[in-house]
Each structure stands twice: as C-alpha cells, then as structure tokens.
Design a protein around this motif. Structure first.
Motif, mmCIF file in Angstrom:
data_model
loop_
_atom_site.group_PDB
_atom_site.id
_atom_site.type_symbol
_atom_site.label_atom_id
_atom_site.label_comp_id
_atom_site.label_asym_id
_atom_site.label_seq_id
_atom_site.Cartn_x
_atom_site.Cartn_y
_atom_site.Cartn_z
ATOM 1 N N CYS A 43 0.723 -1.373 -0.078
ATOM 2 C CA CYS A 43 -0.049 -0.315 -0.017
ATOM 3 C C CYS A 43 0.684 1.187 0.108
ATOM 4 O O CYS A 43 2.035 1.360 0.839
ATOM 5 N N HIS A 45 0.390 4.039 1.297
ATOM 6 C CA HIS A 45 0.018 4.730 2.271
ATOM 7 C C HIS A 45 0.592 4.190 3.639
ATOM 8 O O HIS A 45 1.454 4.896 4.153
ATOM 9 N N CYS A 46 0.433 2.975 4.029
ATOM 10 C CA CYS A 46 0.779 2.373 5.073
ATOM 11 C C CYS A 46 1.836 1.540 4.901
ATOM 12 O O CYS A 46 2.570 0.665 5.883
ATOM 13 N N ARG A 47 2.351 0.952 3.650
ATOM 14 C CA ARG A 47 3.407 0.220 3.323
ATOM 15 C C ARG A 47 3.326 -1.191 3.622
ATOM 16 O O ARG A 47 4.314 -2.012 3.727
ATOM 17 N N CYS A 83 -6.273 -2.553 0.095
ATOM 18 C CA CYS A 83 -6.074 -2.484 1.309
ATOM 19 C C CYS A 83 -7.105 -2.651 2.317
ATOM 20 O O CYS A 83 -8.221 -1.561 2.049
ATOM 21 N N HIS A 86 -7.029 1.441 3.451
ATOM 22 C CA HIS A 86 -7.224 2.694 2.433
ATOM 23 C C HIS A 86 -8.112 1.984 1.187
ATOM 24 O O HIS A 86 -8.057 3.022 0.478
ATOM 25 N N ARG A 97 6.885 8.420 -5.891
ATOM 26 C CA ARG A 97 5.913 8.728 -4.882
ATOM 27 C C ARG A 97 4.556 8.613 -5.388
ATOM 28 O O ARG A 97 4.370 8.722 -6.439
ATOM 29 N N HIS A 98 3.640 8.481 -4.378
ATOM 30 C CA HIS A 98 2.353 7.860 -4.831
ATOM 31 C C HIS A 98 1.656 9.102 -5.572
ATOM 32 O O HIS A 98 1.763 10.422 -5.290
ATOM 33 N N ARG A 139 4.359 17.342 -2.457
ATOM 34 C CA ARG A 139 4.708 15.870 -2.271
ATOM 35 C C ARG A 139 5.963 15.826 -1.617
ATOM 36 O O ARG A 139 5.961 14.826 -0.631
ATOM 37 N N GLU A 143 6.045 14.112 2.486
ATOM 38 C CA GLU A 143 6.709 12.967 2.795
ATOM 39 C C GLU A 143 7.888 13.221 3.837
ATOM 40 O O GLU A 143 8.298 12.206 4.625
#
Length: 411
Positions: A43, A45-47, A83, A86, A97-98, A139, A143
């Motif tokens: 994911c 966001h939360c990896r 996820c 998410h 990056r996302h 961004r 981060e």
C-alpha cells in the motif's frame, strides 16, 4: 557490473530490476523495470503487503532525470491492490511517490532547485510545467514531514501572520525559537487556524510549551492560553512600541490639521516634515532631525510630550528586569493624566495586556526570529513570481525554512 544494471544506477532506481531498455519513436530513452519481490503489492500509504485487486490501466511511465540532453522514462506495470485500511489503490513502487508521474530522484532535484532558484528557471531546466513545480514541492514536503517528528521538543514558540499575495491572502506561521526553524504554516489568520495547529500538537505536547511570543491578536492569545496551561504569552515588544508610535502619529496629524485650519501654514509645514524625526529612535536621528525635534520641544508641548511617552515605553525593554515594572507603573500613571486621548486609550490597552508585556521583559523573548523568517518567506514568494495556491507557498517555505529540503540525488 552487468550492462543492464548500469541503467538502474544512472536513473537512481533502487530496489528495482531493469528488464529492458529502448529508444521510442520520439527519441526518448525508456527503461522497463519491475519492483523487487519484497517491494511488490504494498500500500502506498501504510506500506503493508496487500492482496492484488486488478492490473489497473496497464503499463505506465514515470519521467526520470534526463540523460544528458535526452529525455528518459521509467516504464512498469501499475497494478492495483486492496488495502484493508485505505481501500483499492495503485500499488506503491520504490522509484516514485504515490500519485506522481515523476521518479523520486527527479522530484528531489526539482525541489532542491525550487528552494535555491525561481520556479520559472526550474520549469525551464527540468522541462516541466510551471504548476508541476508547486505540486512536486508539496509531495516532497509531505513525505519529509511524515518521516520526521517536526513537533518534537517544542518549548518556545512564535506565532505570526503574513500576507503572501495581493488581496490579503494570509498565512499563520509557527516558529521554534530554540532552533529558528519554521514548524508549521497554514492558510488563514483566525482562531480556527491556531486551534488546528494545537490539535496537531496534542494535549501532552501543549503542556510542554513554556513560552509563546506573538502580537496582541486574541485569535492567538486566547487559544494558546486555553490549550497550553504552562505557557507564558510574551507580547512582542515591536508591536507594543508600534501602538505608541501610532498614538504619537495620531496626535501629530491632529495638531497638523488644527494648524492648517487656523491658517498657520508655516507651522503645518514644519509638522508635516517632522514625522520621521518623531518616529525614529533618538540614536538614529540625523543632525537636521535633532534640530527639528528641538523646535517641536519649544513650540509644541503636547506633541513633544507624546514623543517622550513613546520613548519611555520603548525604554521599558532596555532597562534591567528589576526596574522594568516600576518604569511601566510610572509610564501608565503619566499616560493616564497626560490629557492626550490616544495615550489614555493606550494606557487602558497596556493595563489589560500587562502580564504579556512583563513576561516578554523577564524572558527577553520577541518575534524577531519570526519576522526574520517572514522576510525570507516574502523573498521566496517573490522569487517564485506568486502562487495560485497557498499550499504550494507553504510547501516551498517548509522545504526552505523548515529543514525539510532533500539533498541532490546521489550526493
């Protein structure tokens, strides 16, 4: 080193496997890659590792750093994962990056350049749109903030407001007095904006704040007093002295208007040219201004008395702490019986705000560092030729003044 792995080193592709390299029909270099096994299905966001959902929209490209004068792209599959926290999102990739169409190295270099030069120059050098520079800064800043606890160890804070654009678009900024860095900034100049920062800070860390410098705006002093029980509010000496200067100028204008209406043109002309002699600190007066002040002393006693009131209030911040309270008592008594209405009103204001003034004298705290950062922030916005979004200005300010600027790739 095998030849195919050279491309990973050239483009800064960490934790990725290069599959193929070719030149497309437009003459750009395209490097096809895939994430390493342990990097797949995570994911953004939360990896966390998540089950696959579908293959998304197929293969996509990310703009990479130029290879000399040639455009370069990274191409890979962009599957979606599901996820539990998410929902359905595009799986994370280690090189970007996302929600970005640029590689991580490309964005880091663009953000570093934006901190050190104008956005127009960055856009020309990196061959991207002017607006893309602002989005890249947002961004990179987001981060960097997520990876660092920017609120750790805050003890002495400074609050201020700054207009970043015509039309009175304001930002509320918070500065750490101990490190001199920008801690937080957000659009707005009301109580809700300050409370938003205090919500992010949390109750435990609010209790750790000892000193807060600001002006007399209740949108700052009231929420700080309610949410930070151990903090002393120190009113900025510049803003307090400015109130006395404004009262002095109000009296000067009234005397000038009175002389002009009475037909005393010579007196009115002298008073109009005396503004800077009355405003400036005595140690900075020129010879001509000292002469002008001497003439006012001889010909206009109320105006000269107002000048002395202004100077005595300023002297409160220059005497030793043990004498400041007595000097402030004497100034309040003098201002109340001065028969100068602007200073009578100012005496009431200072009586209400006395605790904040005494705290600033005792601890020697002012908004000087905050004003210094505000000057740098104005320079940043002028160098970037304005912002359509305040969030882009905030991102660039946090990168420049908050210690979040990334290093150049490979350095």
């Amino acid at each position: 080193m095998r030849g195919i792995r050279v491309w990973a080193r050239l483009l800064g592709l960490a934790r990725a496997v290069v599959e193929d390299v070719w030149i497309d029909e437009l003459g750009a270099v395209v490097v096809a890659v895939r994430p390493r096994a342990r990097e797949r299905g995570r994911c953004p966001h939360c990896r966390r590792r998540c089950p696959g959902y579908d293959w998304g929209e197929g293969r996509r490209r990310w703009r990479a750093l130029d290879l000399g004068t040639t455009l370069a792209f990274v191409e890979a599959e962009a599957p979606r994962i599901e996820c539990a926290r998410h929902g359905v999102v595009v799986a994370a990739v280690p090189w970007a990056r996302h929600d970005s169409k640029f590689t991580r190295c490309f964005e880091d270099q663009a953000a570093w350049l934006a901190v050190n030069t104008s956005k127009t120059a960055v856009a020309e050098l990196m061959r991207i749109a002017w607006r893309s520079v602002g989005w890249i800064c947002e961004r990179v800043m987001a981060e960097a903030q997520a990876q660092r606890d920017v609120f750790a160890g805050l003890r002495r804070l400074g609050f201020d407001e700054i207009a970043i654009r015509k039309g009175q678009r304001y930002l509320t900024v918070v500065v750490d007095h101990d490190t001199g860095r920008l801690v937080w900034a957000a659009p707005g100049r009301d109580r809700k904006t300050v409370e938003r920062f205090l919500d992010l800070l949390g109750d435990e860390r609010c209790k750790q704040v000892k000193l807060v410098s600001c002006d007399m705006a209740e949108s700052i002093t009231r929420p700080v007093g309610e949410r930070c029980p151990n903090a002393l509010v120190c009113l900025d000496p510049f803003h307090v002295t400015k109130l006395a200067t404004d009262a002095l100028d109000e009296i000067r204008r009234a005397v000038w208007n009175q002389a002009r209406k009475a037909g005393q043109t010579a007196v009115a002309k002298e008073l109009k040219g005396a503004r800077f002699a009355l405003w400036k600190n005595p140690e900075h007066l020129t010879r001509r201004q000292r002469l002008k002040l001497s003439q006012i002393r001889q010909t206009n006693e109320p105006l000269y008395r107002a000048y002395l009131l202004k100077e005595q209030l300023r002297a409160i911040y220059r005497v030793p702490n043990e004498y400041a309270g007595a000097l402030l008592d004497a100034w309040l008594a003098w201002a109340r019986r001065s028969r100068l209405q602007p200073f009578v009103r100012l005496a009431r204001t200072i009586t209400d705000q006395r605790s904040g003034i005494e705290a600033a004298v005792q601890h020697g705290l002012s908004n000087a560092r905050v004003e210094q950062l505000n000057t740098q922030l104005r320079l940043i916005t002028r160098r970037a030729f304005g912002f359509h979004s305040p969030h882009a200005a905030i991102a660039l300010a946090m990168l420049s003044l908050g210690g979040l600027c990334p290093t150049l790739p490979g350095r």
